[in-house]
Design an enzyme around this catalytic site. Structure first.
Site, mmCIF file in Angstrom:
data_model
loop_
_atom_site.group_PDB
_atom_site.id
_atom_site.type_symbol
_atom_site.label_atom_id
_atom_site.label_comp_id
_atom_site.label_asym_id
_atom_site.label_seq_id
_atom_site.Cartn_x
_atom_site.Cartn_y
_atom_site.Cartn_z
ATOM 1 C CG ASP A 186 -7.943 0.182 7.458
ATOM 2 O OD1 ASP A 186 -7.520 1.321 7.168
ATOM 3 O OD2 ASP A 186 -7.589 -0.410 8.491
ATOM 4 C CG HIS A 497 -10.206 3.768 -0.370
ATOM 5 N ND1 HIS A 497 -10.373 2.908 -1.428
ATOM 6 C CD2 HIS A 497 -9.680 3.024 0.636
ATOM 7 C CE1 HIS A 497 -9.946 1.706 -1.093
ATOM 8 N NE2 HIS A 497 -9.521 1.747 0.156
ATOM 9 C CG ASP A 539 -14.958 12.328 -5.701
ATOM 10 O OD1 ASP A 539 -14.792 11.533 -4.747
ATOM 11 O OD2 ASP A 539 -16.036 12.904 -5.946
ATOM 12 C CD GLU A 548 -7.360 4.795 3.269
ATOM 13 O OE1 GLU A 548 -7.727 3.883 4.035
ATOM 14 O OE2 GLU A 548 -6.253 4.812 2.712
#
Length: 570
Positions: A186, A497, A539, A548
């Site tokens: 993020d 991710h 994956d 992530e």
């Protein structure tokens, strides 16, 4: 295992070929080979794993077809974490660089590579991954290559959230809090997670300074008067410095949007950003990091005049705020939905900060505070960084033996526990079923760092070997068959991710990132190949629970790759 030498090689090869031929008629399936996909250094042990229910005859040949090793694998054992039987092949007798052919009875040959520096390129990529996660700057082609991108999040117009409001900075106050690293997949920035990350990277500098003085990995600062590791760490330290309120010394917990961004590039994520709640955990992580950074930056005072002192003064101020506010626990505001990094247990943060401040100032009150807390050693994590304090205190001549001895006993006891765990695993790794949590690969890496510290303290080579075994695990000697570091190995993650890797136009992900790894919790509700702990890896971008990336997970990887690149295993 038989080491074949001299005139007997041809006869031995013929004999083994006959035995292999006779065995293939009853062999129905070939074992699956799991190994470190980067290869092996000549001086280091070379353990490979065969997944299968039967012992297997094998031979190793050089490029000219000469048989160098031959033997039979030991009896396979079940690893409940994977539901598979496996056995170990030890090829450590191979000590010359080159490419070797491993033949298993009745199966296709496999290649085993030995070369002088198998981990060096992976180290530089893992360290450069932080550059790729920089906020507030454009990544340009000379340094970022195909992953070049526009600048995101200048963070010059960050607002004080109502949870962080004070008389000096009321709600809505606009501040600049630029630079820093995006925390994970993020685009937010978190003080608590920066704590263990920066302490680990700074420890790598402390333990391997000669290695870092001679390395660069093509970041914009390469070639300046500072080593690249120091330059990269400074990018996050300078952001971290903005997270302290100068009026009282308190530290904001995070800089964040109110909610996670969609799958877009950084420059397309334009939601308002906020500084959220001051917390004791943030203040203590800040104090520990700034104290440690101040120690290191004293060497570079000519290049960075006054910065070491500034960081030292701010560390003391954060400590004083934490002492005056010893139990301000993070409470996620009702309108904030990003990562909490909540921590209800703060003794370990107090101990870590006290230790680093003692090492900086030599004031005995800090050491007394650390000793009085009696915080037990744990594998380092964002929620418990005290292991980093153990390493530092055990190295310091300023710490009396009466304080050191319990720390040493605890460290060696933990290392011995990991050795026992390793012996119980047919993959020869110190991973047990409870370790397969969110970020299990960081558990493996931090266990390896602890083992390596045990080696530095005691000289016991078994600890270093166990650390290397865990590094081998991360690069492919595991039941999934993945090398978990993007861009490295024959099978590495392609769909981590990580918003920039997913949203850009490049098929390959940003290199050098350690995927989170098998997670039996499977919290993202994706469809996994198995419910077994060691196989709970997917994956796919959807799998934030196993795929992530995060700055704190890469830090122990960087440390280990430096350790095994800086000097060969004796």
């Amino acid at each position: 295992m038989m080491l074949v030498t001299g005139w007997g090689r041809s006869a031995a090869a013929l004999l083994l070929a006959v035995v292999l031929s006779s065995c293939t008629t009853t062999k129905t399936t070939c074992p699956t080979l799991r190994l470190n996909q980067l290869g092996f250094a000549p001086e280091q042990p070379k353990l490979l794993v065969l997944e299968g229910s039967s012992s297997v005859l094998y031979q190793v040949l050089d490029s000219e077809g000469t048989v160098l090793l031959s033997g039979k694998s030991d009896a396979p054992k079940l690893w409940p974490a994977s539901g598979r039987k496996a056995s170990v092949l030890d090829l450590s007798a191979l000590t010359q660089a080159g490419e070797y052919r491993l033949e298993l009875e009745g199966c296709a040959a496999q290649t085993v590579q030995i070369h002088p520096a198998p981990f060096a390129a992976a180290h530089d990529a893992a360290a450069k991954a932080y550059y790729f996660n920089r906020a507030s700057m454009a990544l340009t082609d000379p340094f970022a290559g195909p992953w070049a991108r526009a600048a995101g999040h200048p963070d010059h117009q960050v607002r004080i959230h109502k949870s962080a409001a004070s008389a000096a900075r009321p709600e809505g106050t606009v501040l600049s809090s630029a630079l820093g690293w995006y925390d994970a997949g993020d685009y937010n920035k978190y003080v608590v997670n920066s704590g263990v990350t920066l302490l680990t990277l700074l420890q790598a500098w402390s333990d391997f300074p000669a290695f870092y003085r001679q390395r660069d990995w093509a970041i914009p600062e390469s070639g300046n008067a500072l080593p690249d590791l120091v330059d990269e760490v400074l990018w996050n330290l300078r952001w971290l410095r903005t997270m302290q309120d100068p009026s009282d010394g308190g530290v904001y917990h995070k800089l964040t949007n109110l909610n996670f961004d969609g799958t877009v590039m950084p420059d397309q994520a334009n939601s308002p950003r906020y500084l959220v709640q001051k917390t004791t955990a943030a203040a203590l992580n800040y104090a520990a990091v700034m104290a440690k950074a101040s120690q290191i930056l004293q060497e570079f005072d000519a290049q960075l005049p006054g910065l070491a002192k500034e960081y030292a003064d701010s560390a003391v101020k954060a400590w004083q705020w934490a002492k005056a506010n010893p139990a301000v626990i993070y409470q996620q505001p009702a309108d904030v939905f990003t990562g909490a990094y909540g921590d209800n247990t703060l003794d370990d943060e107090f101990a870590t900060a006290a230790a680093q401040l003692f090492l900086l100032t030599r004031e005995s009150a800090y050491l007394q505070w650390f000793a009085a807390l009696k915080v037990p050693l744990q594998v380092a994590s964002w929620a418990n960084p005290v292991a980093l304090a153990y390493w530092q205190l055990l190295r310091s001549e300023a710490v009396p033996d009466r304080i050191k001895q319990p720390l040493k006993d605890a460290l060696l006891a933990e290392a011995e526990l990991f050795l026992r765990q390793e012996q119980q695993s047919p993959y020869r790794v110190a991973m047990t079923q409870p370790d397969f949590i969110w970020g299990s690969n960081a558990v493996a890496a931090n266990k390896a760092v602890l083992l390596y510290q045990g080696y530095l303290l005691s000289g016991k080579l078994a600890y270093r070997q166990a650390a290397l075994n865990l590094l081998d695990y991360l690069f492919g000697r595991n039941p999934t068959g993945y090398s978990f570091v993007t861009g490295f190995g024959r099978q590495s993650p392609q769909h981590i991710h990580h918003r920039p890797s997913e949203a850009d136009a490049v098929n390959a992900p940003v290199p050098g990132w350690l995927a989170g790894g098998p997670n039996q919790g499977q919290q993202d509700q994706c469809v996994y190949p198995s419910k077994l702990p060691a196989l709970s890896y997917l994956d796919e971008y959807c799998s934030y629970a196993s795929n992530e990336i995060a700055i704190n997970w890469n830090a122990p990887l960087v440390y280990l790759l430096a350790a095994f690149s800086a000097e060969p295993l004796r």
